[in-house]
Design a protein around this motif. Structure first.
Motif, PDB file in Angstrom:
ATOM      1  N   SER A 169       0.819  -1.296  -0.465  1.00  0.00           N
ATOM      2  CA  SER A 169       0.085   0.079   0.202  1.00  0.00           C
ATOM      3  C   SER A 169       0.933   1.192   0.133  1.00  0.00           C
ATOM      4  O   SER A 169       1.919   1.861   0.836  1.00  0.00           O
ATOM      5  N   PHE A 170       0.582   2.577  -0.801  1.00  0.00           N
ATOM      6  CA  PHE A 170       1.748   3.234  -1.202  1.00  0.00           C
ATOM      7  C   PHE A 170       0.375   3.963  -1.045  1.00  0.00           C
ATOM      8  O   PHE A 170      -0.287   4.586  -1.253  1.00  0.00           O
TER       9      PHE A 170
ATOM     10  N   ALA B  51      12.895  10.070  -5.419  1.00  0.00           N
ATOM     11  CA  ALA B  51      13.285   9.366  -6.802  1.00  0.00           C
ATOM     12  C   ALA B  51      13.436   8.512  -6.600  1.00  0.00           C
ATOM     13  O   ALA B  51      12.758   7.618  -7.277  1.00  0.00           O
ATOM     14  N   VAL B  52      14.450   8.313  -5.010  1.00  0.00           N
ATOM     15  CA  VAL B  52      14.764   7.146  -5.245  1.00  0.00           C
ATOM     16  C   VAL B  52      13.901   5.956  -4.932  1.00  0.00           C
ATOM     17  O   VAL B  52      13.305   4.444  -5.391  1.00  0.00           O
ATOM     18  N   LEU B  53      12.936   6.416  -4.493  1.00  0.00           N
ATOM     19  CA  LEU B  53      11.462   5.272  -3.908  1.00  0.00           C
ATOM     20  C   LEU B  53      10.455   5.202  -4.599  1.00  0.00           C
ATOM     21  O   LEU B  53      10.263   4.282  -4.947  1.00  0.00           O
ATOM     22  N   ASN B  54      10.790   5.914  -5.716  1.00  0.00           N
ATOM     23  CA  ASN B  54      10.197   6.266  -7.389  1.00  0.00           C
ATOM     24  C   ASN B  54      10.274   5.078  -8.223  1.00  0.00           C
ATOM     25  O   ASN B  54       9.580   4.596  -9.042  1.00  0.00           O
ATOM     26  N   ASN B  55      11.853   4.949  -8.086  1.00  0.00           N
ATOM     27  CA  ASN B  55      12.447   3.772  -8.446  1.00  0.00           C
ATOM     28  C   ASN B  55      12.396   2.799  -8.277  1.00  0.00           C
ATOM     29  O   ASN B  55      12.339   1.790  -8.807  1.00  0.00           O
TER      30      ASN B  55
ATOM     31  N   VAL C 292       6.348   5.387  -2.070  1.00  0.00           N
ATOM     32  CA  VAL C 292       6.128   6.055  -1.301  1.00  0.00           C
ATOM     33  C   VAL C 292       4.599   5.014  -0.123  1.00  0.00           C
ATOM     34  O   VAL C 292       4.141   5.233  -0.488  1.00  0.00           O
ATOM     35  N   SER C 293       5.888   3.978   0.459  1.00  0.00           N
ATOM     36  CA  SER C 293       4.310   3.892   1.616  1.00  0.00           C
ATOM     37  C   SER C 293       3.805   4.210   2.542  1.00  0.00           C
ATOM     38  O   SER C 293       3.788   5.847   3.486  1.00  0.00           O
TER      39      SER C 293
END
Length: 440
Positions: free
Chosen positions: A212-213, A273-277, A281-282
């Motif tokens: 779940s994000f 940007a890192v989490l989107n890769n 984001v949870s």
């Protein structure tokens, strides 16, 4: 008759200075205390360097040691396994640190009083069990069950705080009894099976699940959060500057505000940007960060927060200042119990169940370690809620890194213990340095 008069040049910084005698020696020479905002405003970059040196010499290290430690940890693990700083692994770190991090937030309040709460692990497990019993056994609405579970945690904390504040039982003993008693109640509620499976699509469990994000469009959500964080800091900093300037008191220069906001913007959008890769984001991380912001505001900007620091800094002085010390103590333990219950819901969301292991194992020790490693003092009166985030980043990074290297759990415990010991040593040395500098 000789003229003994001399021309004394005024100190250009005298208007910015106060003099105080060291706390442990009133007869010693006074120590000059310079307001850092005035120093920076008058001296520019040189002022920053001077203030940084003063803080290091005076033992005011803040979050510097843990930030340096985090950089070292990430560098070592990245050299050992190039997947450590991958988007997927960093996403896992951000998700799994949230549950124990919620417990650490509540413990920050207790540690600020110079006390300890050993029951948070058991309270978190009991809260998840109560939620599961209400939803699965009695068919209650999930959100109502969530509210009742959190209220249970708050009530337990307030009860333990009452025994401590009103009866005078040491917090260590009260919460140790809670650690045993609430764990026993959890086992009794779970019954012989020892596990209650919760439907994965149940409201709170679905919200906190690993899949779940934040928002349906995860990419938009990540950058929206980053933008909101930067905007909030900008508005708050500019507002504070205007208020202080209007009141004629020291204020942060615009250049410093721009530098701080810019640094936050780079860090926030880089993290997004890192989490989107990975997957985005949870929801668990969003709620954890929101809790940090709210609690930070309470501690730094409200009368209640100042009372907590005052009681932690000195009980007798707090009493003479008119603070209701017992009430502050009771509410602090109630807050700790409430966050423990919320953390228990995070654990339930991760596994979609309530089990015998909920809140058990090393959960309590890791939550305490997170708060202390992040910079909250065990001696009370010093720290901030962001230590829960920094400490959990360190602990979760160690656990995840060692898992990637297929290290045994025993190695994780030893390394985490060494890091905790190092944090306490730094805290103790820092306090001695501050006392020597007359700033304790």
């Amino acid at each position: 008759m000789s003229d003994t008069s001399k021309t004394v040049k005024p100190d250009p910084g005298a208007e910015h200075q106060n003099t105080v005698a060291p706390a442990d020696d009133p007869t010693a020479a006074p120590v000059s205390v310079v307001d850092p905002r005035l120093l920076i405003r008058d001296e520019g970059l040189k002022g920053y360097v001077t203030e940084f040196k003063r803080k290091i010499k005076g033992g005011e290290l803040g979050s510097l040691p843990v930030v340096i430690g985090l950089i070292v940890i990430w560098t070592i693990f990245q050299f050992q396994n190039d997947r450590f700083l991958s988007a997927d692994n960093l996403s896992n770190i951000s998700y799994y640190m949230s549950a124990t991090g919620m417990l650490a937030i509540g413990l920050v309040f207790v540690l600020l009083l110079g006390e300890i709460d050993l029951s948070v692990g058991s309270v978190s497990g009991l809260a998840s069990t109560i939620f599961a019993v209400f939803v699965v056994t009695h068919g209650m609405n999930g959100w109502l069950a969530l509210v009742l579970a959190v209220l249970t945690g708050i009530g337990i904390g307030a009860l333990q705080g009452w025994f401590f504040a009103r009866i005078g039982v040491p917090a260590f003993v009260v919460t140790l009894a809670g650690f045993l008693g609430w764990n026993g109640l959890m086992l009794w509620l779970l019954g012989s099976s020892g596990t209650i499976n919760i439907p994965a699509d149940e409201g709170p469990v679905k919200l906190l699940g690993q899949s779940s994000f934040f928002m349906d469009q995860a990419i938009i959500g990540a950058y929206l959060l980053a933008g909101l964080g930067v905007l909030s800091m900008l508005v708050g900093s500019v507002g504070e500057q205007r208020r202080r300037k209007a009141a004629g008191v020291p204020f942060r220069p615009t250049s410093e505000i721009a530098l701080r906001v810019g640094a936050l913007a780079v860090a926030s959008f880089a993290a997004a940007a890192v989490l989107n890769n990975a997957s985005g984001v949870s929801n668990a991380l969003v709620i954890f960060l929101a809790a940090l912001v709210i609690v930070d505001f309470v501690l730094r900007r409200t009368t209640y927060g100042r009372k907590v620091f005052a009681v932690g800094g000195g009980i007798e002085a707090a009493r003479r200042a008119g603070i209701n010390v017992p009430m502050v103590r009771i509410t602090v333990f109630a807050i700790s119990g409430g966050f423990a219950a919320i953390g228990g819901m995070f654990f339930a969301g991760q596994t979609a169940s309530a089990t015998l292991n909920a809140g058990g194992g090393n959960t309590l020790m890791l939550a305490i370690a997170a708060a202390v490693i992040g910079g909250t003092s065990l001696f009370g009166g010093r720290g901030n809620v962001w230590s829960a985030l920094l400490g959990m980043l360190v602990i979760q990074s160690i656990q995840t890194g060692l898992d990637l290297l297929n290290m045994n759990t025993s190695i994780q415990y030893m390394i985490t213990g060494a890091v905790l010991l190092g944090a306490v040593v730094i805290d103790s040395v820092s306090r001695r340095s501050q006392k020597a500098a007359g700033r304790a």
